[in-house]
Each structure stands twice: as C-alpha cells, then as structure tokens.
Design an enzyme around this catalytic site. Structure first.
Site, PDB file in Angstrom:
ATOM      1  CD  GLU A  68      -3.059   1.156   2.089  1.00 22.90           C
ATOM      2  OE1 GLU A  68      -3.551   2.208   2.520  1.00 22.90           O
ATOM      3  OE2 GLU A  68      -3.519   0.028   2.350  1.00 22.90           O
ATOM      4  CD  GLU A  93       2.055   8.275   5.038  1.00 19.20           C
ATOM      5  OE1 GLU A  93       2.414   9.443   4.801  1.00 19.20           O
ATOM      6  OE2 GLU A  93       1.086   7.717   4.463  1.00 19.20           O
ATOM      7  CG  ASP A 143      -2.796  15.998  -2.728  1.00 18.90           C
ATOM      8  OD1 ASP A 143      -3.745  16.523  -3.356  1.00 18.90           O
ATOM      9  OD2 ASP A 143      -2.037  16.641  -1.989  1.00 18.90           O
ATOM     10  CE  LYS A 147      -6.450  26.092  -6.036  1.00 21.08           C
ATOM     11  NZ  LYS A 147      -5.634  27.185  -5.459  1.00 21.08           N
ATOM     12  CG  ASP A 179     -12.461  11.606  -1.345  1.00 16.73           C
ATOM     13  OD1 ASP A 179     -11.448  11.827  -2.045  1.00 16.73           O
ATOM     14  OD2 ASP A 179     -12.588  12.062  -0.198  1.00 16.73           O
ATOM     15  CE  LYS A 217     -13.796   5.318  13.938  1.00 21.04           C
ATOM     16  NZ  LYS A 217     -13.186   5.788  15.201  1.00 21.04           N
ATOM     17  CG  PHE A 218     -12.965  10.793   5.145  1.00 19.79           C
ATOM     18  CD1 PHE A 218     -13.140  12.152   5.362  1.00 19.79           C
ATOM     19  CD2 PHE A 218     -12.783  10.350   3.847  1.00 19.79           C
ATOM     20  CE1 PHE A 218     -13.139  13.046   4.304  1.00 19.79           C
ATOM     21  CE2 PHE A 218     -12.786  11.240   2.782  1.00 19.79           C
ATOM     22  CZ  PHE A 218     -12.961  12.590   3.017  1.00 19.79           C
ATOM     23  CD  GLU A 219     -15.081   4.472   1.532  1.00 16.10           C
ATOM     24  OE1 GLU A 219     -15.590   3.876   0.578  1.00 16.10           O
ATOM     25  OE2 GLU A 219     -14.038   4.092   2.109  1.00 16.10           O
TER      26      GLU A 219
END
Length: 238
Positions: A68, A93, A143, A147, A179, A217-219
C-alpha cells in the site's frame, strides 16, 4: 537531514525525479507514536536500501504480498492485515506521525504479517521491490491535486502505471480508490491507455468497493452526506 525523492510529472506523464531535503521533526510525534516506533520498528520497520528486498527472508515465509502506497495513519492497513493473515502486507508512508500511529495500532492488534517503510514510495518501488513480486498494489485516496494546473502532480500517470505493472505478478491487481470524481476519470483515462492491463470492471469503469478494503469513518460520513467514492481495479495481463 534526510534526502527523499518526491514525485512530479510533466504534461505527458513523464516522471521527473526531484530531490527534496526535509527534516524529520521528532516534536511532531505524539508520545504514543514515538513509543510505538521505538517498540515496534525493530520487528515491523523496513529501512530503505537501493537493493531489492527478500520477501521470504523479511516475512519468514512464502506468501502473496500486498503493498500500500501512502497508508496515512494506518488504521485500515492494519485492519486488512489482521483480516488476511495468509497475506504479507507492506505499507509505505512518508509522514512519520502516520508511521508511529500505524505501528501503535499494529502492535495492539498483534499482527505479524505487516512491515512498513518511512520513505518516499517512488524510490522504494523503483529500487527496493523486485519486479513481478507483488499480488496487489493499493493506492487509496491519494492527493487529488484538484486544480487543473496541478494535475501533473497527481501520482497516477503513464510512467507510474508502467512501474506498478512491472512490480505486479501476472494476474496481480492495481487497486485505486478516490473520493474525487474527476480524479477517478483521470485514473481511468491513464489506466485504459496503459499497456499490459485489463480493467476488472465488467462495465469498463469503476467497481463496487471490494470486501478487502475497509470502509473508513471518513468514507462512511461521506456516504451519509451523499459523497461518492470510486474504486478502480486493473489486472496485469502481460
């Protein structure tokens, strides 16, 4: 001071390597994150080297390996590793607090099939991961650089798709999730043009969230607010 490469691309998707220096500021870590790194890095941490790693030696067994890119705070990565003990998991990460948080959760969950890098993903993929060694590569919520003038900074570009293809086994899968609908369209555009891949969607577009990717949780909050999430999965066929 550590030198770490960060990715940027030109308009044609050509990967431009840039060396950026940054200071790893220990003060940014919470006490718990620092303790987790001290406690668990010796068993779960992978120090970057420019030579390909030996997966059997690192994990002590032969098993399919999932990698990942950019695991954030690591909660979903640990959840996946705990749910699939038959698989090996590697997470990359660049932000140290995320590494500390991930190791803390992994230690509490007592997972033994997870290893993590604190390094730039492009450099790890280029030099530390052997070609044809991965069963799945995961890129969740990168990310979006929403723009238009920043679209060249998006990680999913033609050369990146080819790099991932090289690292996957035949039949291995590159799984992306975003998303941002515009980024999902960009991902599909890049991947449909990338040689050696086949879209796993029967409609040639996106797929339903597979069971192996936990709902964050965000999703879940986004779903309640009517926000979309797009999963895209391409299989290496040559």
């Amino acid at each position: 001071m550590s030198d770490v490469t960060t990715a940027e691309f030109n308009e044609e998707g050509k990967y431009l390597r840039k060396i950026r220096s940054f200071v790893l500021r220990e003060g940014r870590l919470t006490k718990g994150q620092a303790q987790a790194i001290e406690a668990h890095w010796p068993t779960m941490g992978l120090d970057y080297t420019p030579e390909a790693i030996d997966l059997v030696k690192i994990f002590g067994r032969e098993a399919d390996t999932v990698l990942e890119i950019g695991f954030g705070m690591g909660g979903s990565l640990v959840e996946m590793a705990a749910a699939a003990p038959e698989l090996n998991y590697i997470g990359i990460e660049v932000h140290k607090p995320g590494v500390g948080a991930c190791l803390g959760v992994a230690g509490e969950a007592k997972v033994t099939n997870l290893r993590v890098y604190h390094h730039d993903a492009m450099e790890v993929l280029e030099h530390s991961i052997a070609d044809g060694s991965l069963s799945r590569v995961q890129l969740f919520f990168p990310d979006p650089w929403h723009k238009k003038r920043h679209h060249k900074r998006r990680i999913v570009q033609a050369e990146f798709a080819e790099l991932i293809r090289r690292k996957l086994k035949l039949g291995g899968v590159f799984h992306m999730a975003t998303d941002w609908e515009n980024y999902s369209e960009h991902m599909l555009e890049v991947m449909n043009l990338a040689p050696g891949y086949k879209n796993q969607s029967p409609t040639g577009t996106v797929v339903e969230r597979p069971d192996h990717r936990p709902l964050t949780k965000f999703e879940a909050r986004g779903h309640r607010l009517g926000h979309g999430v797009w999963d895209i999965m391409f299989e290496r066929i040559s």
